[in-house]
Design a protein around this motif. Structure first.
Motif, PDB file in Angstrom:
ATOM      1  N   TYR A 209      -3.094 -23.250  -7.234  1.00 38.72           N
ATOM      2  CA  TYR A 209      -4.123 -24.287  -7.262  1.00 38.72           C
ATOM      3  C   TYR A 209      -5.461 -23.693  -7.712  1.00 38.72           C
ATOM      4  N   LYS A 210      -6.128 -24.387  -8.617  1.00 32.68           N
ATOM      5  CA  LYS A 210      -7.443 -24.021  -9.144  1.00 32.68           C
ATOM      6  C   LYS A 210      -7.452 -22.670  -9.859  1.00 32.68           C
ATOM      7  N   ASN A 256      -2.804 -29.668 -14.284  1.00 36.20           N
ATOM      8  CA  ASN A 256      -3.151 -31.074 -14.476  1.00 36.20           C
ATOM      9  C   ASN A 256      -4.650 -31.321 -14.265  1.00 36.20           C
ATOM     10  N   TRP A 257      -5.033 -32.604 -14.358  1.00 35.18           N
ATOM     11  CA  TRP A 257      -6.444 -32.970 -14.235  1.00 35.18           C
ATOM     12  C   TRP A 257      -7.026 -32.519 -12.899  1.00 35.18           C
ATOM     13  N   GLU A 258      -6.185 -32.527 -11.854  1.00 34.47           N
ATOM     14  CA  GLU A 258      -6.672 -32.223 -10.503  1.00 34.47           C
ATOM     15  C   GLU A 258      -6.586 -30.728 -10.162  1.00 34.47           C
ATOM     16  N   SER A 259      -6.349 -29.879 -11.154  1.00 31.78           N
ATOM     17  CA  SER A 259      -6.311 -28.420 -11.011  1.00 31.78           C
ATOM     18  C   SER A 259      -5.085 -27.892 -10.294  1.00 31.78           C
ATOM     19  N   ALA A 260      -4.048 -28.723 -10.160  1.00 29.02           N
ATOM     20  CA  ALA A 260      -2.779 -28.238  -9.615  1.00 29.02           C
ATOM     21  C   ALA A 260      -1.972 -27.611 -10.748  1.00 29.02           C
ATOM     22  N   GLY A 283       5.327 -25.736  -8.446  1.00 32.00           N
ATOM     23  CA  GLY A 283       3.881 -25.866  -8.303  1.00 32.00           C
ATOM     24  C   GLY A 283       3.312 -24.962  -7.249  1.00 32.00           C
ATOM     25  N   GLY A 284       1.990 -24.903  -7.246  1.00 29.38           N
ATOM     26  CA  GLY A 284       1.292 -24.163  -6.206  1.00 29.38           C
ATOM     27  C   GLY A 284       1.305 -24.935  -4.904  1.00 29.38           C
ATOM     28  N   GLY A 285       0.475 -24.528  -3.967  1.00 29.34           N
ATOM     29  CA  GLY A 285       0.546 -25.092  -2.622  1.00 29.34           C
ATOM     30  C   GLY A 285      -0.308 -26.307  -2.367  1.00 29.34           C
ATOM     31  N   TYR A 286      -1.024 -26.787  -3.382  1.00 25.84           N
ATOM     32  CA  TYR A 286      -1.892 -27.927  -3.115  1.00 25.84           C
ATOM     33  C   TYR A 286      -1.952 -28.862  -4.310  1.00 25.84           C
TER      34      TYR A 286
END
Length: 326
Positions: A209-210, A256-260, A283-286
């Motif tokens: 994430y991020k 994606n747009w939400e940084s996941a 995916g990552g954790g968030y």
């Protein structure tokens, strides 16, 4: 059995010294029976060797049988996996499968390729299994549960093959032509540029994430179709995602747009937009919103399996993704 082999050898020597006409019909029948028994023996011997031969990868195994073999790591650890000995010359080693056990479970038990610890911004890597040495599952259950063997991080490979196989399909049916939803492989030795396997690739492109922006994707590699084509690949995803990607590729670490971050976009390359949660896996954790969290993050966004809006098809959503090295 040994006396039959000796008898065959004596018969062959004798044949060099007399003509075929010198044999009686009973002698010919006995020799034919002995030859058949010896051929059966050789076949059984080859099948036995299939289960006792131990190599570092399926590429090292020279016979032509698909199925389960024992392999060994550099440190001598034995493990079982599936070898595909027919696709594009064979030698493909199954190293992992990504299976969505519940599309409604949001980073819960079974979501090993994203997070089993909930949707937690304080755990940006989730379970981190794309870039660690954890192993889980069994080869026989690779279409019914997540699977990862030591070959994932131990084998130094050049290319990948990917199969989408319906959930819970028994192992003995995987290689049937009609079984796969989608099958493809790469042929440009791309893994040599990224450490030789996905373990090393995702060290360079963390699934976290991020970790970056939606334009900061990992490599997009052209594929060769073994089952399906570009048009059928598009139809496996929803009508809205089809406007955002180009089929004919496998893409790694899409954001994606939400940084996941998602690990793999199977069969496609994102081109415009960043709604990759609808057509990429792992995916990552968030994830934000929480409804996107999971191994198949948001494949059911506009109703599960209805192929409308952003939702993936029922066939794609209910198929395990098998990952092979060669």
């Amino acid at each position: 059995m040994l006396h039959r082999i000796i008898l065959l050898f004596v018969s062959l020597v004798f044949l060099e010294q007399v003509s075929f006409a010198d044999f009686t019909s009973s002698q010919i029948e006995k020799c034919t029976e002995t030859t058949r028994e010896t051929e059966d023996f050789e076949q059984l011997k080859k099948l036995r060797n299939r289960f006792t031969y131990i190599a570092r990868s399926c590429k090292e195994i020279k016979d032509r049988y698909d199925g389960v073999y024992y392999l060994t790591t550099a440190n001598g650890m034995l493990y079982q996996t599936y070898c595909d000995m027919t696709t594009a010359g064979g030698g493909w080693t199954l190293v992992a499968s990504v299976h969505e056990n519940s599309i409604y479970g949001r980073c819960t038990a079974g979501d090993r390729w994203s997070s089993q610890q909930g949707n937690n911004a304080d755990l940006p890597d989730g379970d981190g299994n794309w870039s660690n040495r954890n192993t889980f599952g069994t080869v026989e259950s690779a279409t019914a549960d997540d699977f990862k063997n030591p070959g994932y991080y131990d084998i130094t490979a050049e290319d990948m093959s990917v199969w989408h196989i319906p959930n819970k399909l028994p192992l003995e049916h995987w290689n049937q032509e009609a079984a796969a939803i989608l099958r493809y492989h790469t042929e440009n030795q791309f893994l040599t540029l990224y450490g030789g396997n996905l373990f090393q690739l995702f060290k360079q492109y963390p699934v976290r994430y991020k970790v970056g922006t939606c334009s900061d994707r990992g490599p997009a590699i052209p594929i060769i179709y073994d089952h399906g084509d570009a048009e059928s690949t598009k139809k496996l995803y929803g009508p809205n995602p089809r406007r955002e990607f180009e089929p004919g590729f496998i893409t790694f670490r899409a954001i994606n747009w939400e940084s996941a971050a998602m690990a793999i976009c199977s069969g496609v390359k994102p081109t415009v937009g960043c709604n990759t949660e609808h057509y990429c896996i792992g995916g990552g954790g968030y994830f934000n919103p929480e409804e996107q969290c999971g191994d198949f993050p948001s494949f059911d966004y506009d109703r599960l399996g209805k192929e409308q809006g952003w939702s993936a098809s029922k066939e794609m959503t209910e198929a395990a993704v098998l990952l092979f090295y060669r």
